[in-house]
Design a protein around this motif. Sequence first.
Motif, mmCIF file in Angstrom:
data_model
loop_
_atom_site.group_PDB
_atom_site.id
_atom_site.type_symbol
_atom_site.label_atom_id
_atom_site.label_comp_id
_atom_site.label_asym_id
_atom_site.label_seq_id
_atom_site.Cartn_x
_atom_site.Cartn_y
_atom_site.Cartn_z
ATOM 1 N N TYR A 73 0.946 -1.188 0.373
ATOM 2 C CA TYR A 73 0.369 -0.459 0.079
ATOM 3 C C TYR A 73 1.057 0.713 0.329
ATOM 4 O O TYR A 73 2.115 1.460 0.486
ATOM 5 N N ARG B 192 0.951 6.400 3.890
ATOM 6 C CA ARG B 192 -0.276 7.558 4.210
ATOM 7 C C ARG B 192 1.168 8.969 4.789
ATOM 8 O O ARG B 192 2.327 8.579 4.722
ATOM 9 N N TYR C 198 -4.357 3.206 -1.129
ATOM 10 C CA TYR C 198 -4.215 3.420 0.216
ATOM 11 C C TYR C 198 -5.056 2.699 0.547
ATOM 12 O O TYR C 198 -6.233 1.293 0.276
ATOM 13 N N ALA C 199 -4.963 1.528 1.305
ATOM 14 C CA ALA C 199 -6.047 0.550 2.571
ATOM 15 C C ALA C 199 -7.409 2.027 2.742
ATOM 16 O O ALA C 199 -6.491 3.140 2.786
ATOM 17 N N LEU C 200 -8.604 1.361 3.396
ATOM 18 C CA LEU C 200 -9.413 2.032 4.438
ATOM 19 C C LEU C 200 -9.527 2.180 5.645
ATOM 20 O O LEU C 200 -9.303 2.950 5.532
ATOM 21 N N GLU C 201 -8.861 1.248 6.001
ATOM 22 C CA GLU C 201 -8.200 1.677 7.331
ATOM 23 C C GLU C 201 -7.300 0.460 7.282
ATOM 24 O O GLU C 201 -6.901 -0.371 6.479
ATOM 25 N N TYR D 33 -7.765 -3.521 4.390
ATOM 26 C CA TYR D 33 -8.550 -3.550 2.795
ATOM 27 C C TYR D 33 -8.866 -2.140 2.360
ATOM 28 O O TYR D 33 -8.793 -1.576 2.727
ATOM 29 N N SER D 34 -8.684 -2.907 0.941
ATOM 30 C CA SER D 34 -8.932 -1.998 -0.405
ATOM 31 C C SER D 34 -9.541 -2.849 -1.223
ATOM 32 O O SER D 34 -9.421 -4.050 -1.599
#
Length: 377
Positions: free
Chosen positions: A39, A42, A59-62, A67-68
């Motif tokens: 990923y 940030r 980017y990962a959602l969380e 998860y993406s």
Amino acid sequence: MKILHIGTLSIAAGGPAMSTYNTVKGLLNKGEDISIFMYRNRKDDKLIANDIPIHYAGYALENKFAYSPTFKKNLKQLGTYDIIHTQGIWQYPTYAAIDVARKLNIPYLITPRGMLYPQDIYKSNKFFKLLSLKLRLLKDLNNAACVQATCTEEMEYCRKLGVKSPIAIIPNPIEIKKYEAKKEDGIFRLGYLGRLHPRKNVESLIYAFSMLKDKLTNAELIIIGGGDNEYEDFLKSEAERLDLKNIKFMGFLSGKEKEDALASLSLLVLPSEFENLGNVILEGLLREIPCIATKGAPWEDLIKHECGWWIDYTQEAITKAIEEAISTSSSRLRQMGENGKLLVRDKYSMEAISEKMVILYKWILNKGKKADFIFTL
């Protein structure tokens, strides 16, 4: 061979990220076609390094499960590989990579990074992990071309869980570098290096300093690292409660600041409840620093090669080992440091580990013989 690693190079990931980087870098040095898929970081995150081929998946959602919805799509767009090598488990990228590998008929290899130890499974998110094992992960492990463990103990835990696929025991690698000579100023400095988290048991060093304070009038405890802010506040409050003035919290260090701090150490301690290897011991030994590790980490080599102490995971054992180290002559500590550097060079160097990885990959692809570090049922 064209190999894709699924992992991260984020500094926040600690040891697993450094191990992944060193593995990929070592294979690149041998001329292999290796890259990592991860990923995008940030803004407030940093990479351990960016001098290896990196493919990004947005980017990962969380952060918890990483998860993406586009991860699989991004992975497929990279084209085909001979092997997909996943680093770590429990998070979405590993499951997604396995799904893609199966769909494209690519053999995959899983490196659990200590995440199948019972101390990891049962200490946090127990319900999710046990459910994941039952519904999917155990099947994924058994369908893998191979599982890489870093030590015999990790392999034994995998077998107890029901893993029947081949398991290769290959330790984490470390890059051999030249470091500045150790700085000796007459002060005995005990060091901790790593992420601050309750399972690291850093408070045991504070308690040892309290119990030995009459013998530690010319000694310091240096705590290098960050992570869990609540745990760090607890450690500082304990040092204050016990009225210990010879404890320094250095925070996360890198570059010259880190090297200067390590060069000042007389001893490095890994008091963790468990580690599948403990990269910080490699860092210490490489710098000729004798080390103490609990038997929660597979460091019998510290005794076999006379470069440190391998002790029970108890406060009494930790305190006793520190007391013994303080009583050890400076010449003996120097010899232990030299022994440790030789051990790392011969057994844990990038060159030694990358050679084993190439042998493993070739065996998976039916291009080489099975080595003695690959175990099948």
